[in-house]
Design a protein around this motif. Structure first.
Motif, PDB file in Angstrom:
ATOM      1  N   ILE A 480      -5.456  10.019   3.250  1.00 24.20           N
ATOM      2  CA  ILE A 480      -5.519  11.370   2.690  1.00 24.20           C
ATOM      3  C   ILE A 480      -4.561  11.426   1.492  1.00 24.20           C
ATOM      4  N   LEU A 481      -5.105  11.679   0.317  1.00 23.94           N
ATOM      5  CA  LEU A 481      -4.309  11.643  -0.905  1.00 23.94           C
ATOM      6  C   LEU A 481      -3.804  13.013  -1.347  1.00 23.94           C
ATOM      7  N   GLU A 482      -4.058  14.032  -0.547  1.00 25.90           N
ATOM      8  CA  GLU A 482      -3.592  15.369  -0.915  1.00 25.90           C
ATOM      9  C   GLU A 482      -2.069  15.364  -1.051  1.00 25.90           C
ATOM     10  N   ASN A 483      -1.577  15.806  -2.208  1.00 26.52           N
ATOM     11  CA  ASN A 483      -0.148  15.851  -2.521  1.00 26.52           C
ATOM     12  C   ASN A 483       0.505  14.474  -2.547  1.00 26.52           C
ATOM     13  N   ARG A 484      -0.291  13.437  -2.737  1.00 28.48           N
ATOM     14  CA  ARG A 484       0.243  12.073  -2.840  1.00 28.48           C
ATOM     15  C   ARG A 484      -0.442  11.372  -4.007  1.00 28.48           C
ATOM     16  N   SER A 485       0.258  10.483  -4.668  1.00 28.38           N
ATOM     17  CA  SER A 485      -0.345   9.724  -5.758  1.00 28.38           C
ATOM     18  C   SER A 485      -1.013   8.478  -5.192  1.00 28.38           C
ATOM     19  N   LEU A 486      -2.058   8.057  -5.852  1.00 26.69           N
ATOM     20  CA  LEU A 486      -2.772   6.859  -5.408  1.00 26.69           C
ATOM     21  C   LEU A 486      -1.866   5.638  -5.438  1.00 26.69           C
ATOM     22  N   SER A 487      -1.033   5.526  -6.464  1.00 24.12           N
ATOM     23  CA  SER A 487      -0.174   4.343  -6.583  1.00 24.12           C
ATOM     24  C   SER A 487       0.816   4.256  -5.427  1.00 24.12           C
ATOM     25  N   SER A 488       1.358   5.402  -4.997  1.00 24.78           N
ATOM     26  CA  SER A 488       2.308   5.371  -3.881  1.00 24.78           C
ATOM     27  C   SER A 488       1.637   4.995  -2.571  1.00 24.78           C
ATOM     28  N   VAL A 489       0.362   5.331  -2.452  1.00 25.00           N
ATOM     29  CA  VAL A 489      -0.383   4.980  -1.243  1.00 25.00           C
ATOM     30  C   VAL A 489      -0.793   3.510  -1.269  1.00 25.00           C
ATOM     31  N   LEU A 490      -1.149   3.014  -2.455  1.00 20.82           N
ATOM     32  CA  LEU A 490      -1.658   1.651  -2.569  1.00 20.82           C
ATOM     33  C   LEU A 490      -0.599   0.595  -2.278  1.00 20.82           C
ATOM     34  N   GLU A 491       0.626   0.818  -2.718  1.00 21.71           N
ATOM     35  CA  GLU A 491       1.639  -0.224  -2.611  1.00 21.71           C
ATOM     36  C   GLU A 491       1.828  -0.739  -1.180  1.00 21.71           C
ATOM     37  N   PRO A 492       2.042   0.126  -0.177  1.00 20.43           N
ATOM     38  CA  PRO A 492       2.198  -0.396   1.190  1.00 20.43           C
ATOM     39  C   PRO A 492       0.930  -1.062   1.723  1.00 20.43           C
ATOM     40  N   ILE A 493      -0.240  -0.599   1.271  1.00 21.73           N
ATOM     41  CA  ILE A 493      -1.489  -1.230   1.710  1.00 21.73           C
ATOM     42  C   ILE A 493      -1.602  -2.635   1.119  1.00 21.73           C
ATOM     43  N   LYS A 494      -1.198  -2.775  -0.145  1.00 22.48           N
ATOM     44  CA  LYS A 494      -1.188  -4.106  -0.758  1.00 22.48           C
ATOM     45  C   LYS A 494      -0.251  -5.039   0.006  1.00 22.48           C
ATOM     46  N   GLU A 495       0.909  -4.519   0.388  1.00 26.19           N
ATOM     47  CA  GLU A 495       1.866  -5.338   1.139  1.00 26.19           C
ATOM     48  C   GLU A 495       1.281  -5.768   2.480  1.00 26.19           C
ATOM     49  N   ARG A 496       0.538  -4.861   3.117  1.00 27.20           N
ATOM     50  CA  ARG A 496      -0.099  -5.211   4.396  1.00 27.20           C
ATOM     51  C   ARG A 496      -1.162  -6.291   4.207  1.00 27.20           C
ATOM     52  N   ALA A 497      -1.931  -6.197   3.105  1.00 29.79           N
ATOM     53  CA  ALA A 497      -2.956  -7.211   2.842  1.00 29.79           C
ATOM     54  C   ALA A 497      -2.324  -8.562   2.563  1.00 29.79           C
ATOM     55  N   ILE A 498      -1.222  -8.559   1.806  1.00 31.80           N
ATOM     56  CA  ILE A 498      -0.514  -9.817   1.530  1.00 31.80           C
ATOM     57  C   ILE A 498       0.013 -10.421   2.814  1.00 31.80           C
ATOM     58  N   LYS A 499       0.591  -9.578   3.669  1.00 33.80           N
ATOM     59  CA  LYS A 499       1.106 -10.083   4.948  1.00 33.80           C
ATOM     60  C   LYS A 499      -0.024 -10.609   5.830  1.00 33.80           C
ATOM     61  N   ALA A 500      -1.182  -9.926   5.788  1.00 34.53           N
ATOM     62  CA  ALA A 500      -2.327 -10.386   6.581  1.00 34.53           C
ATOM     63  C   ALA A 500      -2.759 -11.781   6.145  1.00 34.53           C
ATOM     64  N   ALA A 501      -2.776 -12.030   4.824  1.00 35.70           N
ATOM     65  CA  ALA A 501      -3.123 -13.360   4.327  1.00 35.70           C
ATOM     66  C   ALA A 501      -2.082 -14.387   4.752  1.00 35.70           C
TER      67      ALA A 501
END
Length: 987
Positions: A480-501
């Motif tokens: 849910i991006l309400e009151n949140r920026s896409l970039s702030s949401v993406l960063e932890p998801i990218k970290e999770r994907a890197i850790k998954a790899a």
């Protein structure tokens, strides 16, 4: 013990290859490329034996202990071969339960399958209550009694594989109706008695494409599970305890347990592995090459970029002629390999393939004492290669004359030339890397190929490619991006994907994010967004891995010959005769009526999509519906406005769909929306009928939807050659009559497919019609059929755009001719020969942002210039300036093209009302804003808008200010009045 080796295995239809590579950073720089040992053996009826022999040999040759193996990765053409060959032994009947009623009925499952595959796979189809709206609310609740009733039918037909597909199931994947329906099916049929595939577990947004992928997946599920279990059995028998991985079509590895559930993701992994292997072995790094991988059953070709990775396919990919929306390398396959059967016919024809003796080559081929004439026999007899030690060439030369042998070689050469031609995007000769064990059958001097190169160890390139595949980690979630920026949401998801790899074995600290996909859900106030992030890295030989303990069910022995759906026929009788698009003439009656054909529809589909300027929704579902209508004996008539002479009382009904492009690819029409709105409107106005139909917008799906409304199946009246926009625009009042006349839209009507309809008798201003109908449309699921007040003939001539249907046809024809002539790189020039404009940019999509405001999708796509190692051909150096970026803001449709230099300077190249189209550089097809995604290679063209839009009044409604674009409109070119197809081809 140090686990420092990686075994790559390729299981083909004819041969099984194995290669052992050192997994250290310098391996690729060694003279042997780090290849310790390799072995090729015949693929056995039970694949276990062939794999076991190959692995044993490479371990023995390389003096390697089983405990030194870090991982085993397997690539196979088994699965894609089954589809290409229509192999009834491996492809099972599938039942499809679609949760969508009453929607989608005009586009039932299997509608776009090639006839042979449809006959083979289609077991049962039902469109049931269920499905979601774009905001996640239910169209209908699923009905347990319906599903149980269908289960009884499925059981009576003996079908073991079921696909459940629901409209917008991707919106609520974790708690979808699909999974609820799956539970009911398993309860009704027994968990061990049936495989159930949910489409949301296989594909992404796009109902037909996701459904098609799920059907392919389900059809081969049992075969895939048996095959993968056999791979694990080999490792267990040999004492190898390490991860078992399968390579995917993108060159990365997938855990075996996951591959057993989604085998479709391994489609074309053999060709992908061969391309990666060819790049690794050849060290090619200077220019584009074609890679041709010749196996025993199929030959696969793709373009290898200087970067060492395959060129990506178009936005949509066809597998065996079946359209899916996977993003995979651009691989073309034909049924031609070392084991392909060769036949001579009484009429003098010679045919090669597509069926093959496969792994039985050494016993079935004539030179080895068998009874089947194969391409390998021809290669031996013609001198293309040295015969194997145990081959008796006289068994062939005693049966065939030199003329026959030469004729067979000629046909083989022709087929290879055609395959290479499919991959090229320019007409010049290409260089080709030739790999695969079946490459001995390839004649020299292939037309269109300047030079054939066989790299060292070319015969095991697939196995090498499997060993050097990368590890991928993926995170998929809804945020849910309400009151949140896409970039702030993406960063932890990218970290999770890197850790998954990294958790899957990628080298820590070296994993990179390869792909970010954000699918914002329109018309959802909290800005809910589906995010998929994919990260990739090289395998770490010293990493720790979770070893999957796959069950090994009792394996049924595989047959040694494939069983084709159409017996032993050597051609495809259900394929329509090829049309020469350059000389094709449409059918015009003496009365001046254009009778639309399937070829015309194909032209319209491409042309309308391009005129949609990224919006208007994809024409593909409407194209399928119209094609089915014609095949069932219906007719569609198009007429020029001159058809009516000077009659004053001729009424023309403007109509179309309104709503979100995202909805257009999921909630396909019921077929009653526009006609229901038309009947309500005419009833309200006291009219019994109208004389013709016209599209409110030629761009996108509405250009064809109105043909269906006008067809003999519905209103059975002519469609007028023209529309009210000349393109697609997001607002209802952005039609040219509204520029010059107020109150012209009302009364108007809107209706959905479940019986809801609304009449708007009048408004105070044209723009209010948009506000009222948009609110109603949103309430009806963000897509509904609409009709505005019928125009008199004189009004249409004065305020409409005449012959824009002809223009769509001509643009589509221009694209088709470029495809046929293999001149894809010249598509922009061909389009601009129809309508004046300019080629703006050639590049690759790097970023897409989207947000929803006031019921519309706003966004921006950034297109980067290609790196020198990505450029295959340059027809216009002005648009290939390294370091520049093209930014296109859009509101459903593309609004402007803004070029930014490496220094940050910006200049506006084009704005509305001129037309901006983003084309897929690999196919020439238009890409809708809903399909923009990272990595797509695109070509951007601009075309002149109609002069009525460029007046002060027109710019007020359709110019930059109307969309809050801070720019002064400057025409991209002088508008060229479209030529009437009817007038040109009459008589």
């Amino acid at each position: 013990m140090d686990r420092r080796f990686h075994i790559g295995i390729d299981v083909g239809g004819t041969n099984t290859d194995a290669a052992v590579l050192r997994r250290d950073r310098e391996a690729s720089s060694y003279p042997d490329k780090g290849l310790v040992a390799s072995f090729k053996t015949q693929t056995t009826a039970n694949v276990t034996d062939g794999i076991a022999l190959a692995v044993q040999q490479v371990l023995q040759t390389g003096n390697i202990a089983a405990t030194e193996i870090a991982a085993v990765s397997v690539g196979t053409t088994h699965f894609v071969n089954a589809v290409i060959e229509c192999d009834a032994r491996r492809l099972a009947k599938v039942a499809v339960l679609r949760l969508a009623y009453p929607y989608t009925q005009q586009c039932p499952p299997f509608i776009d399958f090639p006839p042979r595959l449809r006959k083979l796979m289609e077991g049962h189809v039902a469109i049931l209550h269920g499905g979601l709206q774009v905001d996640g609310s239910e169209i209908n609740a699923i009905r347990r009694d319906e599903i149980v009733r269908e289960c009884a039918i499925i059981k009576s037909k003996g079908i073991k594989n079921v696909v459940v597909v629901g409209v917008f199931s991707q919106v609520a994947q974790e708690s979808s109706q699909e999974h609820a329906a799956k539970s009911i099916i398993l309860e009704a049929l027994g968990e061990g008695n049936v495989n159930v595939v949910c489409s949301s577990d296989v594909g992404t947004i796009g109902l037909l494409e996701r459904e098609n992928a799920a059907i392919l997946n389900a059809s081969m599920l049992t075969f895939a599970q048996r095959t993968i279990a056999s791979y694990r059995a080999v490792m267990t028998r040999l004492g190898i305890r390490c991860p078992l991985l399968l390579t995917q079509f993108d060159g990365t590895m997938l855990a075996a347990s996951k591959a057993a559930q989604i085998p479709v993701r391994t489609f074309s992994n053999g060709p992908t592995n061969s391309m990666r292997g060819a790049a690794y072995l050849s060290g090619t790094a200077s220019k584009s090459l074609i890679v041709v991988d010749v196996g025993g059953t199929t030959s696969d070709a793709g373009a290898l970029l200087p970067s060492g990775f395959p060129r990506q396919a178009a936005a949509f990919t066809e597998i065996g002629g079946i359209r899916t929306n996977f993003s995979m390398p651009d691989i073309q396959s034909i049924g031609l390999g070392g084991g392909s059967r060769v036949r001579f016919h009484d009429d003098g024809r010679v045919t090669v393939g597509p069926d093959s003796v496969g792994s039985a080559l050494l016993s079935a081929a004539i030179t080895f004492g068998g009874s089947d004439l194969t391409t390998t026999d021809i290669a031996f007899a013609s001198g293309l290669c040295e015969p194997f030690a145990n081959a008796d060439v006289s068994l062939v030369t005693s049966r065939l004359s030199k003329v026959q042998i030469d004729a067979a070689v000629h046909e083989i050469r022709r087929k290879f030339a055609a395959l290479v031609d499919k991959v090229k995007t320019s007409a010049g000769d290409a260089e080709a890397l030739l790999v695969g064990g079946g490459s001995v059958i390839v004649p020299p001097n292939i037309p269109g190929v300047a030079r054939l190169v066989k790299p060292t160890h070319h015969d095991v390139a697939n196995a090498v490619g499997a060993a050097v595949a990368r590890v991928a980690g993926e995170v998929s979630c809804v945020e849910i991006l309400e009151n949140r920026s896409l970039s702030s949401v993406l960063e932890p998801i990218k970290e999770r994907a890197i850790k998954a790899a990294e958790d899957l074995g990628a080298r820590k600290g070296e994993v990179q994010v390869a792909e970010v996909t954000c699918i914002q859900l329109p018309y959802v106030s909290n800005r809910a967004t589906r995010i998929v992030v994919r990260a990739v890295g090289d395998l770490d030989p010293e990493g720790t891995f979770a070893v999957e303990d796959l069950s090994s069910p009792e394996l049924a022995p595989e047959e040694t010959a494939s069983t084709r759906a159409d017996g032993d026929k050597d051609s495809s009788p259900d394929e329509k005769a090829k049309v020469d698009v350059a000389t094709y003439r449409p059918t015009i009656t003496p009365a001046g009526e254009w009778l639309v054909s399937e070829t015309d529809l194909e032209f319209f589909a491409d042309g309308c999509a391009i005129l949609g300027c990224g919006g208007g929704g994809t024409p593909y579902p409407a194209f399928l519906q119209a094609r089915e209508l014609l095949r069932n004996g219906g007719r569609i008539r198009i007429v020029d406005d001159s058809y009516f002479g000077n009659q004053e009382d001729v009424r023309i009904l403007p109509c179309g769909f309104m709503g979100s492009p995202s909805v257009s690819s999921e909630r396909l029409p019921s077929g009653t929306e526009i006609t229901s709105a038309a009947k309500k409107l005419l009833e309200f106005m006291g009219l019994s009928s109208v004389d013709a139909v016209v599209s409110d917008e030629i761009g996108g799906g509405n250009g064809i939807e109105t043909m269906i409304v006008a067809s003999s199946k519905n209103l059975d009246i002519p469609l007028v050659d023209g529309d009210l926009m000349g393109r697609a625009f997001p607002h209802m009042h952005q039609v040219l009559p509204c520029v010059y006349l107020d109150g012209i839209l009302c009364p108007c009507a809107i209706a959905d497919g479940v019986g809801n309809a609304t009449i708007v008798p009048s408004t105070t201003h044209n723009a209010n019609v948009e506000h009222i109908l948009r609110a109603v449309c949103t309430a009806l699921g963000s897509k509904a059929g609409s009709c505005m007040r019928p125009l008199l003939l004189d009004q249409f001539r004065k305020y409409g755009i005449t012959r824009s249907t002809s223009q769509a046809w001509r643009i589509g024809r221009a694209v088709a001719i470029c495809r046929e002539d293999k001149r894809i790189s010249q598509v922009a020039d061909a389009i601009l020969s129809v309508q004046n404009g300019k080629l703006l940019f050639v590049g690759k999509i790097m970023e897409v942002t989207r947000e929803v405001r006031g019921g519309f999708t706003y966004g921006e796509v950034q297109i980067a210039s290609l790196r020198p190692d990505e450029v295959e051909s340059a027809t216009n150096n002005d648009v290939l300036v390294d370091g520049t970026t093209l930014v296109i803001p859009f509101q459903n449709e593309n609004l402007a093209a803004i070029r930014r230099s490496a220094s940050g300077k910006s200049d506006i190249l084009c704005t509305v009302p001129d037309l901006i189209a983003v084309l897929d550089s690999q196919s020439g097809a238009s890409i809708g804003t809903q399909d923009y995604r990272y990595g797509l290679r695109v070509t951007v063209v601009a075309m002149a808008g109609h002069p009525s839009w460029t007046t002060p009044e027109g710019l007020l409604i359709g110019g930059p200010d109307a969309f809050r674009i801070e720019a002064t409109y400057k025409a991209i070119g002088a508008y060229k009045e479209p030529q009437s197809v009817i007038k040109e081809y009459s008589g």
